[in-house]
Scaffold this active site. Sequence first.
Site, mmCIF file in Angstrom:
data_model
loop_
_atom_site.group_PDB
_atom_site.id
_atom_site.type_symbol
_atom_site.label_atom_id
_atom_site.label_comp_id
_atom_site.label_asym_id
_atom_site.label_seq_id
_atom_site.Cartn_x
_atom_site.Cartn_y
_atom_site.Cartn_z
ATOM 1 N N GLU A 1 5.265 5.768 8.889
ATOM 2 C CA GLU A 1 5.765 4.533 9.028
ATOM 3 C C GLU A 1 7.062 4.241 8.566
ATOM 4 O O GLU A 1 7.775 3.622 9.018
ATOM 5 C CB GLU A 1 4.860 3.485 8.357
ATOM 6 C CG GLU A 1 4.963 2.025 8.513
ATOM 7 C CD GLU A 1 4.021 1.118 7.890
ATOM 8 O OE1 GLU A 1 3.967 -0.010 8.296
ATOM 9 O OE2 GLU A 1 3.332 1.642 7.048
ATOM 10 N N ARG B 1 13.034 4.568 -2.250
ATOM 11 C CA ARG B 1 11.745 3.967 -3.201
ATOM 12 C C ARG B 1 11.565 4.826 -4.330
ATOM 13 O O ARG B 1 11.178 4.344 -5.538
ATOM 14 C CB ARG B 1 10.594 3.670 -2.136
ATOM 15 C CG ARG B 1 10.610 2.507 -1.372
ATOM 16 C CD ARG B 1 9.326 2.486 -0.729
ATOM 17 N NE ARG B 1 9.418 1.110 0.154
ATOM 18 C CZ ARG B 1 8.303 0.363 0.351
ATOM 19 N NH1 ARG B 1 7.352 0.813 -0.296
ATOM 20 N NH2 ARG B 1 8.377 -0.681 0.958
ATOM 21 N N LYS C 1 0.582 -1.240 -0.140
ATOM 22 C CA LYS C 1 -0.103 0.020 0.162
ATOM 23 C C LYS C 1 0.709 1.126 -0.078
ATOM 24 O O LYS C 1 0.340 2.365 -0.571
ATOM 25 C CB LYS C 1 -0.987 -0.067 1.178
ATOM 26 C CG LYS C 1 -0.155 -0.055 2.420
ATOM 27 C CD LYS C 1 -1.255 -0.012 4.053
ATOM 28 C CE LYS C 1 -0.563 0.113 5.179
ATOM 29 N NZ LYS C 1 0.300 -0.728 5.202
ATOM 30 N N THR C 2 2.096 1.331 0.691
ATOM 31 C CA THR C 2 2.989 2.527 0.602
ATOM 32 C C THR C 2 3.505 2.672 -0.735
ATOM 33 O O THR C 2 3.505 3.806 -0.996
ATOM 34 C CB THR C 2 4.004 2.107 1.528
ATOM 35 O OG1 THR C 2 3.637 2.004 2.764
ATOM 36 C CG2 THR C 2 5.109 3.373 1.660
ATOM 37 N N GLY D 1 -16.941 1.267 9.374
ATOM 38 C CA GLY D 1 -18.006 1.879 9.375
ATOM 39 C C GLY D 1 -17.977 3.371 8.827
ATOM 40 O O GLY D 1 -18.389 3.826 7.938
ATOM 41 N N LYS E 1 -15.663 1.399 -4.091
ATOM 42 C CA LYS E 1 -16.709 2.413 -3.889
ATOM 43 C C LYS E 1 -16.114 3.525 -4.707
ATOM 44 O O LYS E 1 -15.074 3.916 -4.601
ATOM 45 C CB LYS E 1 -16.744 2.869 -2.387
ATOM 46 C CG LYS E 1 -17.613 4.061 -2.326
ATOM 47 C CD LYS E 1 -17.903 4.609 -0.892
ATOM 48 C CE LYS E 1 -18.626 5.931 -0.522
ATOM 49 N NZ LYS E 1 -18.812 6.328 0.726
ATOM 50 N N GLN E 2 -16.930 4.197 -5.591
ATOM 51 C CA GLN E 2 -16.618 5.352 -6.184
ATOM 52 C C GLN E 2 -17.964 6.184 -6.240
ATOM 53 O O GLN E 2 -18.776 5.875 -6.866
ATOM 54 C CB GLN E 2 -16.276 4.883 -7.549
ATOM 55 C CG GLN E 2 -15.520 6.205 -8.419
ATOM 56 C CD GLN E 2 -15.205 5.901 -9.916
ATOM 57 O OE1 GLN E 2 -14.635 6.573 -10.515
ATOM 58 N NE2 GLN E 2 -15.379 4.612 -10.320
ATOM 59 N N ARG E 3 -17.826 7.423 -5.567
ATOM 60 C CA ARG E 3 -19.091 8.115 -5.354
ATOM 61 C C ARG E 3 -19.483 8.670 -6.714
ATOM 62 O O ARG E 3 -20.683 8.809 -6.884
ATOM 63 C CB ARG E 3 -18.616 9.300 -4.251
ATOM 64 C CG ARG E 3 -20.056 9.911 -3.943
ATOM 65 C CD ARG E 3 -19.612 10.628 -2.433
ATOM 66 N NE ARG E 3 -19.379 9.960 -1.295
ATOM 67 C CZ ARG E 3 -19.080 10.318 -0.190
ATOM 68 N NH1 ARG E 3 -18.587 11.643 -0.017
ATOM 69 N NH2 ARG E 3 -18.975 9.420 0.787
#
Length: 243
Positions: free
Chosen positions: A24, A33, A1-2, A165, A199-201
Amino acid sequence: KTAFGLGIARNVSFDMSSLFLSMEMSESQVCDRNIAALGEIHLQWLKNPNNDKESYDRMTKAFAQAQRMNLWIDDQTGLSLIGIRNKARLVKRKAGLDLLVIDQLSFITGSDSKNQWEAVGEYTRGLLAIAKELNIAIVLLCQLSREVEKRPNKRPIMSDLAMSGSIEQDAANIIFLYRDEVYNPDTMDKGICEVIISKQRQGSPGHVGLQYKGSYTKFDDMSTPWVRHETKMTRRKTLADEL
C-alpha cells in the site's frame, strides 16, 4: 493498522529478522515512518525539515538505531501467494526470517475464483502453508467492512472482517484496534488505542491499552495501568421527546 504492523516488525527486528511487505505504501514512506517512530520526530518535519537542532539530533540517533535492525522492506504491489512465498524464502535464505508482515490482504492477487470469499480463503490457507513451511510467524493486516460505522458502539467485532469466515477460521489470533477519540471527542481515553484480542488460539480473549502517538506513527506502553472505559451512548432527542 500499518503503524501497528510496522511497529511489530520493527520491534522484532532488533533481536530477530522481519520482512515487511508494503503493498500500500512506498518503501520511502515506510522508512520515514520508522525514523519518525524511532526518534519520536514529527512525520511532517521529516517531509519538510527546518533548522530545528533537536529534531536533527533525534533523526541522527534514529538512523543509528535503524542500522541495527534486521528489517527487510519490499514495496511491490499486487503480489500473489507465489510472489509472497518467493520473497520470504529469499530473505530466509539470506539472513534468516522470523516474522512476515503483509500490508494488506486486499492487495494480494492471483486467485482464479470469481467469488471474493473463496479467494480470501485461498489466500489465508496459502499463508498458513507458508508459515509452516518456513517456520515463521505471519501478521496479515486487513480492512474492516463498513458495517462498523452503522453501530452505536464502534468497537470492531469478528463480523466486521471483510469475508470474515475464512479469516476467522484460519487465523490463530485476531487483533482489532480501536481509538475512542475518533468517534467521541470528549472521551477519557484520548491518546489511547485499545488493542482488542478477539481470538487467541493458545489463550483467552482480552484487551490492553497502548499509547498512540499519531504524529510519530508510534504505539507505546502505557506509563500507568489502563482501565477500559465503556463508551456511553446518548440517544438523539426526537420530536416525541419535545412534545
